[in-house]
Scaffold this motif. Structure first.
Motif, PDB file in Angstrom:
ATOM      1  N   ALA A 251       0.734  -1.153  -0.084  1.00 40.94           N
ATOM      2  CA  ALA A 251       0.050   0.062  -0.049  1.00 40.94           C
ATOM      3  C   ALA A 251       0.853   1.331  -0.071  1.00 40.94           C
ATOM      4  O   ALA A 251       2.213   1.387   0.349  1.00 40.94           O
ATOM      5  CB  ALA A 251      -0.927  -0.021   1.115  1.00 40.94           C
TER       6      ALA A 251
ATOM      7  N   VAL B  69      -9.776  -2.824  -5.112  1.00 40.15           N
ATOM      8  CA  VAL B  69      -8.744  -3.272  -4.596  1.00 40.15           C
ATOM      9  C   VAL B  69      -8.818  -4.738  -3.989  1.00 40.15           C
ATOM     10  O   VAL B  69     -10.183  -5.077  -3.635  1.00 40.15           O
ATOM     11  CB  VAL B  69      -8.054  -2.607  -3.347  1.00 40.15           C
TER      12      VAL B  69
ATOM     13  N   THR C  25      -2.943  -6.746  -5.413  1.00 28.53           N
ATOM     14  CA  THR C  25      -2.013  -6.096  -4.425  1.00 28.53           C
ATOM     15  C   THR C  25      -0.842  -6.801  -4.120  1.00 28.53           C
ATOM     16  O   THR C  25       0.206  -6.279  -4.220  1.00 28.53           O
ATOM     17  CB  THR C  25      -2.827  -5.907  -3.086  1.00 28.53           C
TER      18      THR C  25
ATOM     19  N   SER D 295      -1.983   2.020  -7.664  1.00 30.36           N
ATOM     20  CA  SER D 295      -1.688   2.506  -6.485  1.00 30.36           C
ATOM     21  C   SER D 295      -2.932   3.824  -6.237  1.00 30.36           C
ATOM     22  O   SER D 295      -3.185   3.982  -5.119  1.00 30.36           O
ATOM     23  CB  SER D 295      -0.212   3.335  -6.539  1.00 30.36           C
TER      24      SER D 295
ATOM     25  N   MET E 162      -5.739   2.143  -4.945  1.00 32.34           N
ATOM     26  CA  MET E 162      -5.511   1.946  -3.514  1.00 32.34           C
ATOM     27  C   MET E 162      -5.612   3.073  -2.584  1.00 32.34           C
ATOM     28  O   MET E 162      -6.227   3.010  -1.324  1.00 32.34           O
ATOM     29  CB  MET E 162      -4.252   1.141  -3.296  1.00 32.34           C
TER      30      MET E 162
END
Length: 273
Positions: free
Chosen positions: A2, A159, A164, A223, A226
């Motif tokens: 993250a 997400v 991830t 990204s 997220m």
């Protein structure tokens, strides 16, 4: 992996909702029927009145951060040598902001200004190589952000644990490649523009930096997804309003990374002066 701007913040942790509930475990006295009727007749308190995170407030804080970044970018454009100062100060301020448990608006705005110096200086450098590259990079960045936000708002992208994990592996690999590339350039092993990135894919005239750049732009887009997810959770779990600055900080980190990667990608696609 993250965005560290969020992952070290207690407001955006996976247990934020449980912590919020734990603070509300006190048992209130039993109200009378008249008190209940009076209570239900009152209008609901808004998130602003409760000093909780809202999307509107987080957007305002994010725009304020980008306004400061643009001021720094204008200065960096006029004085490109300040890009080095911006890079060093930006790294230091990023680490401070990441590890602070409670966000500091002043430090986040200082980070935005430092990143502006870096962005302005780097943009000036690339503009001397290719005409029109900076406007194209700006519009490209805005386009990626807009499309990603629209897809997220409509529930088209979300997400997931698998995505991830792939993102984490790709980022670690990219960081390792970047470090090796810097060493090869500094030692003179590779002399092409951009180091290994500037070398052509065997059997073609396409620089390695082109497919690599596309991959990294996709990583930056995920990204952003997220980042939006963290902000959404912060709003939904009623985090304190101050954490809107953490949301702004995370978005700035990702968008600056995205812009610099698009700028580098375009440098391999556009003719040089």
């Amino acid at each position: 992996m993250a965005n560290p701007a969020f992952s070290n913040s207690p407001a955006f942790s996976a247990v934020a909702a449980q912590k919020l509930a734990a603070r509300q475990n006190g048992v209130p006295p039993v109200p009378t029927p008249g008190q209940l009727q009076e209570h239900y007749g009152l209008p609901d308190a808004t998130p602003d009145q409760m000093e909780r995170m809202t999307y509107q407030d987080t957007i305002f804080k994010t725009l304020a951060g980008f306004a400061v970044l643009l001021v720094g970018a204008a200065i960096g454009w006029v004085f490109p040598a300040l890009a080095i100062v911006g890079a060093i100060a930006g790294l230091a301020l990023a680490l401070v902001n990441i590890f602070k448990k409670k966000p500091s608006p002043a430090l986040i705005l200082a980070y935005a200004f430092a990143q502006g110096l870096l962005v302005g200086g780097v943009s000036m450098l690339f503009s001397s190589f290719s005409d029109g590259i900076v406007p194209m990079a700006l519009f490209g960045t805005l386009g990626v952000v807009a499309v990603t936000l629209a897809l997220f708002a409509n529930g088209k992208v979300r997400v997931s644990k698998r995505a991830t994990k792939i993102f984490l592996v790709a980022i670690v690999g990219y960081l390792a490649f970047s470090l090796i590339n810097i060493v090869l350039m500094m030692t003179g092993v590779v002399t092409s523009f951009g180091g290994v990135r500037g070398m052509s894919i065997p059997g073609t005239d396409i620089p390695i930096g082109v497919p690599l750049g596309i991959l990294v732009v996709l990583l930056a887009a995920y990204s952003l997804v997220m980042d939006f997810d963290y902000i959404q959770k912060g709003v939904q779990t009623g985090q304190p309003r101050i954490y809107g600055w953490t949301g702004a900080f995370g978005i700035i980190v990702t968008v600056v990374w995205l812009y610099l990667e698009i700028l580098r990608l375009l440098s391999y696609l556009l003719p040089r002066n």
